[in-house]
Motif scaffolding. Sequence first.
Motif, short mmCIF file in Angstrom:
data_model
loop_
_atom_site.label_atom_id
_atom_site.label_comp_id
_atom_site.label_asym_id
_atom_site.label_seq_id
_atom_site.Cartn_x
_atom_site.Cartn_y
_atom_site.Cartn_z
N GLY A 29 59.00 -30.01 11.03
CA GLY A 29 59.91 -30.83 10.45
C GLY A 29 60.57 -31.32 10.10
O GLY A 29 61.73 -31.49 11.59
N GLY A 30 61.89 -32.16 9.28
CA GLY A 30 62.58 -32.81 9.60
C GLY A 30 63.23 -33.78 7.93
O GLY A 30 62.18 -33.56 7.04
N GLY A 31 63.47 -34.73 8.50
CA GLY A 31 63.90 -35.98 7.04
C GLY A 31 62.35 -37.39 6.62
O GLY A 31 61.84 -36.98 8.07
N GLY A 32 62.78 -37.83 6.40
CA GLY A 32 62.39 -38.81 6.56
C GLY A 32 60.80 -38.69 6.12
O GLY A 32 59.97 -37.82 5.46
N VAL A 33 60.09 -39.89 7.14
CA VAL A 33 58.27 -39.37 7.21
C VAL A 33 58.21 -37.71 6.83
O VAL A 33 56.96 -37.41 6.43
N ASP A 34 58.45 -37.57 8.60
CA ASP A 34 58.57 -35.72 8.59
C ASP A 34 58.81 -34.80 7.81
O ASP A 34 57.68 -34.28 6.95
N GLY A 35 60.01 -34.67 6.75
CA GLY A 35 59.90 -34.51 6.05
C GLY A 35 58.86 -34.60 4.71
O GLY A 35 58.53 -33.62 4.30
N ALA A 36 59.15 -35.22 4.48
CA ALA A 36 57.48 -35.70 3.24
C ALA A 36 56.54 -35.45 3.71
O ALA A 36 55.89 -34.94 2.69
N LEU A 37 55.39 -35.95 4.93
CA LEU A 37 54.77 -35.05 5.20
C LEU A 37 54.55 -34.13 5.06
O LEU A 37 53.43 -33.22 4.13
N HIS A 38 55.75 -33.19 5.33
CA HIS A 38 55.53 -31.14 6.04
C HIS A 38 55.51 -31.02 4.60
O HIS A 38 55.33 -29.74 3.41
N ALA A 39 56.75 -31.49 3.34
CA ALA A 39 56.59 -31.07 2.38
C ALA A 39 55.34 -31.38 1.50
O ALA A 39 54.44 -30.51 0.26
N ALA A 40 54.46 -32.53 1.08
CA ALA A 40 53.47 -32.46 0.77
C ALA A 40 51.70 -31.87 1.02
O ALA A 40 51.31 -31.59 0.45
N ALA A 41 52.42 -31.43 2.09
CA ALA A 41 51.19 -30.70 3.35
C ALA A 41 50.77 -29.25 2.82
O ALA A 41 50.25 -28.50 3.17
N GLY A 42 52.00 -28.59 2.51
CA GLY A 42 52.45 -27.37 2.42
C GLY A 42 52.81 -26.86 3.51
O GLY A 42 52.64 -27.02 4.71
N PRO A 43 52.50 -25.69 3.46
CA PRO A 43 52.62 -24.26 4.79
C PRO A 43 51.41 -24.28 5.25
O PRO A 43 52.05 -24.24 6.71
N ALA A 44 51.09 -25.08 5.48
CA ALA A 44 49.21 -24.87 6.90
C ALA A 44 49.99 -26.31 7.20
O ALA A 44 49.73 -25.57 8.79
N LEU A 45 50.50 -27.00 7.08
CA LEU A 45 51.22 -27.68 7.85
C LEU A 45 51.90 -27.40 9.17
O LEU A 45 51.63 -27.35 10.46
N LEU A 46 52.70 -26.60 8.44
CA LEU A 46 53.93 -25.74 8.93
C LEU A 46 53.58 -24.96 10.80
O LEU A 46 53.52 -25.04 11.57
N ALA A 47 52.88 -23.83 10.14
CA ALA A 47 52.29 -22.81 10.67
C ALA A 47 51.06 -24.08 11.74
O ALA A 47 51.42 -23.09 12.65
N ALA A 48 50.51 -24.85 11.51
CA ALA A 48 49.84 -25.30 12.66
C ALA A 48 50.67 -26.51 13.84
O ALA A 48 51.00 -25.63 15.01
#
Length: 174
Positions: A29-48
Amino acid sequence: MTVVEAVRGDLTRQHADVLVNAANSSLLGGGGVDGALHAAAGPALLAACRRLRAEQLPDGLPVGEAVATEAGLLSARWVIHTVGPNRNAGQTDPAQLAACYTHSLDLAVRLGATSIAFPAIGAGVYGWDPATAAEVAVHAVRSHPTDGLELIRFVLFNDPLLAAFRTALEDTAQ
């Protein structure tokens, strides 16, 4: 024939088989597109992404490479993460930026995707100017095999990027 288009919009709201994340090398995760995708995807994306780091990429994802994960709550089947070159840190080789697109396309084809949505990789905090980012992206996509992909969409978050990508698409259409 593959349709290649540029639209203004929010990448997190796109309906495509693949959404491409302009990630940082940590994949966490991070800022910009990265942060937005992580926020919208929920915890499953970070876990993956954490699994990828633990099992395959202990040092992170190198610039220009691409890796896929599940998409969590996004309206996509997969997220392909790619790390653009940071122009502000001296990474100025356009071939590295082009590799983000070509490696993402290769991976999307291997996954069996028929549609993919890209942001303007590198055109945010990584410092690539809109015209150069667009020229590199469009050339990479138009000159690379896209077997099975029916739609390649550039999703741009502001008018200057949209204008740059539309100009690059028009310039390569002749």
